[in-house]
Design a protein around this motif. Structure first.
Motif, short mmCIF file in Angstrom:
data_model
loop_
_atom_site.label_atom_id
_atom_site.label_comp_id
_atom_site.label_asym_id
_atom_site.label_seq_id
_atom_site.Cartn_x
_atom_site.Cartn_y
_atom_site.Cartn_z
N ALA A 1 0.82 -1.21 0.00
CA ALA A 1 0.00 0.00 0.00
C ALA A 1 0.85 1.26 0.00
CB ALA A 1 -0.91 0.01 1.22
N TYR A 2 0.26 2.33 -0.51
CA TYR A 2 0.83 3.66 -0.38
C TYR A 2 -0.30 4.62 0.00
CZ TYR A 2 2.79 8.23 -1.30
OH TYR A 2 3.20 9.53 -1.16
N ASN B 1 2.42 3.21 4.86
CA ASN B 1 2.98 2.74 3.59
C ASN B 1 3.71 1.42 3.78
OD1 ASN B 1 2.10 5.15 2.45
ND2 ASN B 1 4.11 6.13 2.56
N TYR B 2 3.74 0.64 2.70
CA TYR B 2 4.47 -0.62 2.74
C TYR B 2 5.97 -0.38 2.54
CZ TYR B 2 5.94 -5.36 1.42
OH TYR B 2 6.57 -6.58 1.35
N LYS B 3 6.31 0.45 1.58
CA LYS B 3 7.71 0.66 1.22
C LYS B 3 8.28 1.85 1.99
CE LYS B 3 8.72 2.05 -3.04
NZ LYS B 3 8.94 2.00 -4.50
N ALA B 4 9.37 1.64 2.69
CA ALA B 4 9.97 2.71 3.49
C ALA B 4 10.71 3.72 2.63
CB ALA B 4 10.90 2.12 4.54
N ALA B 5 11.65 3.24 1.81
CA ALA B 5 12.45 4.14 0.99
C ALA B 5 11.71 4.45 -0.31
CB ALA B 5 13.80 3.50 0.68
N PRO B 6 11.64 5.72 -0.70
CA PRO B 6 12.25 6.89 -0.04
C PRO B 6 11.30 7.63 0.90
CG PRO B 6 11.40 7.54 -2.16
CD PRO B 6 11.06 6.07 -2.02
N ALA C 1 9.88 7.14 3.87
CA ALA C 1 9.95 7.19 5.32
C ALA C 1 11.36 7.09 5.88
CB ALA C 1 9.11 6.06 5.92
N THR C 2 12.32 6.77 5.06
CA THR C 2 13.68 6.53 5.55
C THR C 2 14.24 7.75 6.29
OG1 THR C 2 14.08 5.00 3.73
CG2 THR C 2 16.02 5.87 4.89
N GLY C 3 14.56 7.54 7.56
CA GLY C 3 15.17 8.60 8.36
C GLY C 3 14.21 9.60 8.95
N PHE C 4 12.90 9.42 8.74
CA PHE C 4 11.92 10.41 9.19
C PHE C 4 11.21 10.02 10.48
CE2 PHE C 4 11.40 11.52 4.45
CZ PHE C 4 12.36 12.52 4.53
N GLY C 5 11.58 8.90 11.09
CA GLY C 5 10.88 8.45 12.29
C GLY C 5 11.22 9.25 13.53
#
Length: 455
Positions: free
Chosen positions: A164-165, A176-181, A183-187
Motif C-alpha cells: 500500500a501507499y 505505507n508498505y515501502k519505506a524508501a524513499p 519514510a527513511t530517516g523520518f521516524g
C-alpha cells in the motif's frame, strides 16, 4: 467572467495541438537552465521524474519551455483525469476567482462546498445517508478517515495491506508498505499501524477466498477485532504497482469488517473520479465502503480531497473536530463541481473503458513478443505492465527494474511521459487523461514498442 480572464483561459486550448513534437534534446536548454536554478533553491528530497519544465498544457499534451510537446500518460499521477485545462473546469475556477477566494468554511460557509458534498453523496456507492468533509490532499484525507474511524469505534488500531501507499505525513508514512524513499530517516512514526498480507494474484497465485482468509487470520491473531478501528484498502493499489486483487477478496474483507464493527475505508485517491471507467474502483468489486477517500482527479488539477462516509460514522466527531484553514477552498470546490459535470457531459466513464481496451490490446501484443512483460493488468485508464527478468515470467518472476528505467527514459526522450511504480520498481503504469485519443495512445505505444525493440 471578464474578457481578460476569458482570453487567458482559452489561450492554452488554442495553442496546444494534440500531437507529439520534439524540437530540442530532452531536456532542452531552457529546461536545463531552469533546473540549475531549481537545484540552488529546492531540496533534492523534492525530486522530479523528468527534469523538463512545463509551460502550458491542454488535453493529453504538455508543452515544455523549449516547445517540446509530450503525450502525458501520467496526468500528474492521475490528477488531470478530465484533461489538462478542461474548458468547464478552468471557466468555473476563473469565475470563482472573481467572486471570492477564501472565507474559511468553518467560519462563514458557502454553497460550493455544500454542492461538492452533495455530488459525492450522490455518486459514491450505497444509498445510505452520507456526510463529507473536504480537505487539501490525499494524505490529509487518509489522516481524517483514520481519526474519524477511531472516534466512532473508540478503538486504536489501524490495518493496511502490503504494497500500500497512503502518503508522506507522519501517520501515512507508517501506513505505507515501502519505506524508501518515503519514510527513511523520518521516524519515529505513529504507532498502532499494522500491515496485513494482501492479494497479489500474479505472485501469490491465491484465489480471492484464500487470500482473504490469510489477511483475516492476520487481523484476528496479530491485532484482534476488538481493538481494530479500521481497515484501509486501495481497491486497486496505485504506487504498489496497480495490483488488481483476486475476485472476492475485497468483498470478504468488507464482510468481515462489517461483522466485527471495523470501519472499512476505501482509499480511492488514485483510482477514483472516473479513472477506471466507473466513478470509483469500488464499484467494479461491488463494494460499499463505510468511508471513501477522494483526491487527485476530483478538482481537475486544483488541491482538494474529501472523506465521504456513512452519516453515523461521520457524525461522531465533535463540532470543530474536523476541518482546516484551506479545506474545501471555494475555487477548488468550483472546479470539482465542473469535473463532475464534465464526466457526465463527455461520457468519460465510457472513455475510460475505451482507453482500457486500447491499452490492453497493444500491451498484450507487446507481451506476446517480449517475455520480460510478466503481466498486463488494470481497469479503465489505470493499466500497468510488470517487467521481469528474461525467462522468469512463469517461474521466479524476478523484478526487472533496469528495463523499466530504460523504457521510461526512452519514452521521455521521444516525447512520451510514462510513470514507474511497484514495490520493486519494475512496473510501468499508464494513467492517461480520459481525453487522450486513440491516435495519441497509438503514437505513445509505438514509441514504447521502439523502446522494447532497443532493449
Amino acid at each position: 467572467m471578464t474578457d481578460t480572464l476569458a482570453a487567458a483561459t482559452s489561450a492554452p486550448r488554442a495553442t496546444v495541438t494534440q500531437e507529439r513534437k520534439i524540437v530540442t534534446s530532452i531536456p532542452g536548454p531552457k529546461s536545463q537552465e531552469l533546473h540549475a536554478r531549481r537545484m540552488a533553491v529546492v531540496p533534492p528530497g523534492v525530486s522530479s521524474a523528468l527534469p523538463v519544465y512545463i509551460d502550458r498544457a491542454h488535453g493529453a499534451i504538455v508543452v515544455d519551455v523549449d516547445g517540446n510537446q509530450f503525450i502525458d500518460l501520467g496526468a500528474g499521477i492521475g490528477v488531470t483525469t478530465v484533461g489538462h485545462t478542461e474548458a468547464g473546469v478552468t471557466a468555473a475556477a476563473a469565475g470563482q476567482l472573481d467572486d471570492f477566494l477564501h472565507t474559511l468554511f468553518t467560519i462563514t460557509p458557502y454553497e460550493e462546498y455544500v454542492r461538492v458534498a452533495e455530488l459525492l453523496a450522490e455518486h459514491t456507492p450505497g444509498d445510505h445517508a452520507k456526510r463529507t468533509v473536504l480537505v487539501n490532499s490525499g494524505a490529509e484525507a487518509v489522516e481524517n478517515g483514520v481519526k474519524i474511524a477511531r472516534k466512532y469505534t473508540g478503538r486504536r488500531a489501524v490495518a493496511v495491506l502490503d504494497h500500500a501507499y497512503h502518503g508522506r505525513t507522519n501517520l501515512t508514512m507508517a501506513m505505507n508498505y515501502k519505506a524508501a524513499p518515503y519514510a527513511t530517516g523520518f521516524g519515529p512514526f505513529a504507532g498502532d499501524v499494522f500491515h496485513a498480507p494482501s492479494s497479489y494474484p500474479y505472485h501469490d497465485g491465491l484465489t480471492g477466498a484464500e487470500a482473504a482468509a490469510r489477511t483475516i487470520a492476520y487481523l484476528e491473531k496479530r491485532i484482534g477485532a476488538v481493538d481494530l478501528a479500521c481497515l484501509v484498502v486501495e481497491p486497486i493499489q496505485g504506487e504498489g504497482g496497480f495490483m488488481v486483487p483476486a475476485d472476492g477478496y475485497l468483498n470478504a474483507l468488507q464482510d468481515w469488517c462489517t461483522a466485527n464493527g471495523v470501519v472499512f475505508i476505501a482509499d480511492e485517491i488514485q483510482s477514483g473520479m472516473a479513472r477506471t471507467g466507473a466513478y470509483w474502483a469500488s464499484e467494479h468489486f461491488g463494494l460499499v465502503p463505510d468511508l471513501l477517500l477522494s483526491a487527485k482527479g476530483i478538482a481537475g488539477g486544483l488541491p482538494l480531497a474529501g472523506v465521504t462516509g456513512r452519516a453515523e460514522i461521520m457524525d461522531a466527531a465533535l463540532p470543530g473536530g474536523l476541518g482546516g484553514t484551506f479545506g474545501g477552498n471555494p475555487v477548488a470546490a468550483a472546479a470539482a463541481i465542473a469535473v463532475f459535470e464534465a464526466i457526465e457531459q463527455h461520457d468519460l466513464l465510457a472513455e475510460g473503458r475505451r482507453i482500457e481496451k486500447k491499452l490492453k490490446t497493444r500491451l498484450t501484443e507487446l507481451q506476446d513478443r517480449y517475455d520480460i512483460i510478466g503481466e498486463v493488468r488494470g481497469i479503465g485508464a489505470m493499466v500497468a505492465i510488470e517487467l521481469v527478468a528474461p525467462g522468469t515470467a512463469d517461474t521466479t518472476k524476478e523484478p526487472n527494474a533496469a528495463a523499466v528505467s530504460a523504457l521510461a527514459a526512452h519514452a521521455a526522450a521521444n516525447g512520451v511521459i510514462i510513470l514507474t511504480a511497484g514495490t520493486y520498481g519494475n512496473v510501468l503504469r499508464f494513467l492517461p487523461s480520459l481525453s487522450a485519443s486513440d491516435e495519441l495512445l497509438d503514437d505513445a505505444l509505438d514509441v514504447l514498442a521502439e523502446g522494447f525493440a532497443a532493449l
